[in-house]
Motif scaffolding. Structure first.
Motif, PDB file in Angstrom:
ATOM      1  N   ARG A 165       0.827  -1.214   0.000  1.00  0.00           N
ATOM      2  CA  ARG A 165       0.000   0.000   0.000  1.00  0.00           C
ATOM      3  C   ARG A 165       0.857   1.258   0.000  1.00  0.00           C
ATOM      4  O   ARG A 165       0.628   2.184  -0.787  1.00  0.00           O
ATOM      5  CB  ARG A 165      -0.925  -0.032   1.219  1.00  0.00           C
ATOM      6  CG  ARG A 165      -2.032   0.977   1.198  1.00  0.00           C
ATOM      7  CD  ARG A 165      -3.128   0.618   2.191  1.00  0.00           C
ATOM      8  NE  ARG A 165      -2.688   0.586   3.582  1.00  0.00           N
ATOM      9  CZ  ARG A 165      -2.595  -0.530   4.307  1.00  0.00           C
ATOM     10  NH1 ARG A 165      -2.885  -1.709   3.776  1.00  0.00           N
ATOM     11  NH2 ARG A 165      -2.202  -0.475   5.569  1.00  0.00           N
ATOM     12  N   TYR A 184      -4.135   7.711   4.511  1.00  0.00           N
ATOM     13  CA  TYR A 184      -4.430   6.283   4.610  1.00  0.00           C
ATOM     14  C   TYR A 184      -5.604   6.086   5.563  1.00  0.00           C
ATOM     15  O   TYR A 184      -5.806   6.881   6.490  1.00  0.00           O
ATOM     16  CB  TYR A 184      -3.210   5.519   5.130  1.00  0.00           C
ATOM     17  CG  TYR A 184      -2.010   5.592   4.218  1.00  0.00           C
ATOM     18  CD1 TYR A 184      -1.882   4.727   3.134  1.00  0.00           C
ATOM     19  CD2 TYR A 184      -1.001   6.530   4.444  1.00  0.00           C
ATOM     20  CE1 TYR A 184      -0.774   4.794   2.293  1.00  0.00           C
ATOM     21  CE2 TYR A 184       0.101   6.599   3.610  1.00  0.00           C
ATOM     22  CZ  TYR A 184       0.217   5.733   2.535  1.00  0.00           C
ATOM     23  OH  TYR A 184       1.308   5.800   1.711  1.00  0.00           O
ATOM     24  N   GLY A 190      -5.307   3.591   0.435  1.00  0.00           N
ATOM     25  CA  GLY A 190      -4.558   4.809   0.196  1.00  0.00           C
ATOM     26  C   GLY A 190      -5.489   5.758  -0.540  1.00  0.00           C
ATOM     27  O   GLY A 190      -6.141   5.359  -1.512  1.00  0.00           O
TER      28      GLY A 190
END
Length: 275
Positions: A165, A184, A190
């Protein structure tokens, strides 16, 4: 005296199945009865919040509000009237999408003002989306021109692995620079918004509209996308399951998690004489 309470939803106010506990709902109704505003401040679209609004008593109410898309839209609940938006330029959104679509390990959400589109669906993400009562439109290909005449609120992607991520997110952020803000959320997403659009800026925008000062606002959060909101209010609160960065910023950390943490803080600061 606090006049405005703003709260993240997932992992802060609502449970794993997307519902709100009786304790949290009762505490919110008690502050509403005192004339205090309670405003969900979420990364989700406002359409997915309607069931929650029914549970707390602000559904279709004039003078009650929702902040959606990480600050991308401020909505008055009566007839879902759009008061303000911070949409993303089409070219920026397309560049983000194209970069993300080169990564088959992630799925991509494109939020317009009224709809969510998902590309390269992952079942673990669809399960999470379903638990929140969020409806979506399947995006079967990479043709981004379908959004050419739409208001794009944000573009996000999902992968549960933190290393993946962060690597994908930082690649996109490096390409876009200061055109976008990266946050986040929910240990899976994200999120990219237009630069300067966040939960904090939208909170202050609504507060100014209502004639409420920052030190008269209490905010509840648990994750990184809540940080801009927590930084600008007089009383930032983290639920016990909040990430370390949120807890360090908070002036009050609840003993309870998302199950009853919001109710705990409301009773501690506002309803302490209602015993």
């Amino acid at each position: 005296m606090y006049k405005l309470l703003v709260s993240d939803l997932d992992e802060t106010l609502v449970r794993a199945d997307g519902s709100i506990s009786p304790e949290n709902a009762a505490a919110i109704k008690a502050v509403l009865a005192r004339g205090i505003k309670f405003v969900p401040n979420t990364g989700r679209g406002f359409a997915s919040v309607q069931k929650l609004l029914q549970a707390i008593g602000t559904y279709q109410q004039a003078g009650q509000y929702v902040i959606s898309y990480n600050g991308g839209a401020v909505i008055e609940n009566k007839d879902n009237q759009v008061l303000a938006t911070g949409e993303m330029p089409y070219a920026d959104a397309k560049q983000i999408f194209d970069l993300l679509a080169d990564h088959p390990e992630v799925d991509i959400h494109v939020y317009t003002l009224n709809h969510l589109y998902i590309y390269n669906k992952r079942q673990d993400d669809l399960d999470y989306v379903a638990s929140r009562g969020v409806e979506y439109i399947d995006m079967p290909d990479r043709d981004f021109t379908r959004f050419a005449n739409k208001h794009i609120m944000k573009v996000i992607f999902m992968n549960p692995d933190i290393t993946t991520r962060h690597a994908v997110a930082e690649e996109v952020k490096a390409a876009l620079g200061d055109k976008v803000d990266l946050t986040y959320s929910s240990a899976r997403y994200g999120e990219f918004n237009h630069h300067g659009v966040n939960k904090g800026s939208a909170t202050l925008q609504l507060a100014e509209r209502l004639g409420i000062k920052p030190d008269e606002i209490m905010a509840f959060g648990d994750n990184a996308n809540d940080i801009p909101m927590l930084k600008v209010v007089g009383m930032p609160v983290s639920v016990s399951n909040g990430i370390d960065d949120v807890k360090q910023l908070a002036k009050y950390v609840t003993q309870a998690n998302y199950e009853t943490g919001v109710a705990e803080a409301i009773h501690h600061f506002i309803l302490q004489d209602d015993k």
